[in-house]
Write a protein that holds these residues in place. Structure first.
Motif: not given
Length: 540
Positions: A110-111, A116-119, A127-128, A186-188
């Protein structure tokens, strides 16, 4: 076995923990039923159902088969003497681990305002989005750079009031069940110091801080475009002008509350951030003191996105006073709380975005500060009375949940989880397990023990929802929807065109369509996921 018979018996499609109550809901008059090893087909246990009941919410006659006594791990199904059967399910103490993980990870999906990166996002990367400053409605020359936070629902609006509920649920879950958050998402931002649930909540809290007017401490109600984008528009393609709607007392009140709560919880892991949260909460409280009576929020005429209007702001003020007192220990907040607790207009035991009084009550009853013993006793008694009312409805319901037929409204699954959450709080306050048993039946309902035999969480269960009203899931070209989204669930209100055409005449609990167009039954929101995270945290 016909296709109609398979899955006819409703069970939790994820399964059951060994020592939980295990109930199968069987259509018809009931009788004998058996638990069958799904691999060998051999019966391992048998019993008799309860007497059949006419279940008003589902419009069905059902009986309940209780196989709680069987605790042996394995994969099973239920069969009735009439040839009906359930979908396979497991008995295991780890049945909720992955669902809990996904329900929490959904907040990352939801960010807003970042790639939102694939990893981290897998197939659901994008994309942003929405990084431009927003125009302040009514002051066209002014801009607010309020990037970040969570998209609220199936659209891309960002709203302080429901965001505060979502954060409150997650922080309460962390307070009650810290062990449930040891696993990385995990998250960034993931590290070995701060649990990911606190990283995720911080992303929303920092956006909320950008929504506070630094000129007077009030909080803007929401940040959206003028109108909703099309149903398959990805967030980065939603490039219309952003607008910040005017300050509201409800936004300012729940902002003060959740910031004070965050200040207390983050103090142990990030003192600087915690201090900033407390300062923001105190500025918001100062605004509330200047405006003891303030008009309820209504959308400006040009804005047609979600309103979250509420004429009553006393419940948000009540919650704010409770959290500020618990965090600071200052007598002025205690005095304000005690005064507001005497108001009959505040619902002190609800956990919805429109009635937030329950959060204030829970905070006061959990507080380590000196309390008014008489007030605390009355609040505890009131909360337990409310839990008893929910338990009584659950005991009469064919599927074991606490919704009366008229409560199958827009977002009925939020009520299902809010009620389960309140019963778990009551369980802790009463040193009982009676409420917990009923709360867990609400979890069973969510994952398939319902009249539709459907799991209302994307990616989980044999028959999960596949087409939620969620623009990224519709527009990303990925066949599977974002996992871990909780659908709003049955709604007898017929509040979209699809529902009016296809669901008219359905029983309340069957008024649901797994289709993007039925936003009044199948939308998703952050504040439907959040109480589900709390309840499943209990199960980890």
């Amino acid at each position: 076995m016909s296709m109609e018979q398979q899955g006819c018996i409703a069970v939790n499609q994820l399964g059951y923990r060994r020592r939980d109550a295990k109930i199968a809901i069987i259509p018809g008059q009931g009788g004998s039923f058996r638990l069958v090893n799904n691999e060998s087909g051999e019966p391992v246990w048998q019993g008799e159902t309860s007497a059949a009941v006419e279940d008003k919410a589902s419009g069905e006659t059902v009986s309940r088969g209780d196989f709680s006594a069987w605790e042996q791990p394995g994969t099973y199904r239920i069969e009735s003497g009439e040839g009906q059967t359930s979908y396979p399910f497991v008995i295991s103490d780890s049945v909720y681990q992955e669902a809990h993980h996904a329900l929490l990870k959904t907040f990352y999906y939801f960010r807003c305002g970042m790639e939102l990166e694939e990893r981290y996002a897998g197939s659901w990367k994008h994309a942003a989005c929405h990084q431009m400053p927003a125009i302040v409605h009514g002051d066209e020359s002014r801009r607010v750079d309020a990037w970040g936070g969570w998209h609220d629902a199936g659209d891309y609006g960002k709203y302080v009031v429901p965001g505060a509920k979502a954060v409150a649920d997650l922080l309460l879950a962390y307070e009650y069940y810290p062990h449930a958050f040891e696993r990385l998402l995990p998250l960034p931002e993931s590290n070995d110091v701060i649990p990911d649930v606190l990283h995720e909540c911080r992303y929303e809290l920092e956006w909320m801080q950008r929504m506070q007017d630094n000129e007077n401490g009030g909080v803007f109600h929401k940040l959206t475009t003028l109108n909703f984008p099309g149903p398959d528009i990805m967030p980065e393609d939603d490039t219309a002008e952003l607008y910040v709607s005017p300050i509201s007392a409800t936004a300012t009140g729940c902002f003060a509350a959740v910031m004070a709560k965050a200040a207390r919880i983050y103090a142990a892991v990030d003192a600087s951030f915690a201090a900033g949260c407390l300062n923001a909460a105190e500025q918001a409280w100062a605004w509330l003191a200047i405006y003891p009576e303030y008009p309820g929020f209504r959308n400006p005429p040009e804005i047609t996105t979600g309103e979250y209007g509420d004429e009553q702001d006393a419940d948000e003020r009540y919650w704010a006073a409770a959290e500020l007192y618990r965090t600071t220990g200052e007598g002025r907040y205690h005095q304000a709380f005690r005064q507001m607790a005497e108001q009959d207009t505040i619902n002190k035991y609800e956990l919805g975005w429109a009635d937030m009084g329950g959060y204030g009550t829970i905070s006061y009853l959990m507080s380590e500060r000196e309390r008014d013993s008489g007030l605390a006793a009355r609040l505890k008694a009131g909360l337990l009375q409310r839990a008893n009312e929910l338990a009584a409805v659950s005991d009469q319901d064919g599927y074991g949940i606490s919704l009366r037929p008229e409560q199958y409204i827009w977002g009925s699954n939020m009520l299902v989880m809010n009620h389960a959450m309140l019963m778990l709080v009551a369980d802790r306050l009463s040193d009982s397990t009676a409420y917990m048993r009923r709360a867990i039946e609400h979890v069973h309902y969510l994952f398939g023990a319902n009249v539709l035999g459907k799991s209302y969480v994307t990616g989980f269960g044999i028959k999960p929802i596949l087409h939620p009203h969620h623009r990224p899931s519709e527009g990303d070209g990925v066949e599977e929807p974002v996992p871990g989204l909780l659908s709003g669930g049955p709604n007898q209100g017929l509040q979209d065109d699809y529902a009016r055409e296809h669901l008219t005449g359905r029983a309340p609990a069957a008024s649901f369509a797994d289709i993007m167009e039925s936003y009044s039954t199948n939308e998703v929101t952050i504040y439907w996921n959040s109480p589900a995270v709390f309840v499943l945290s209990h199960c980890i």
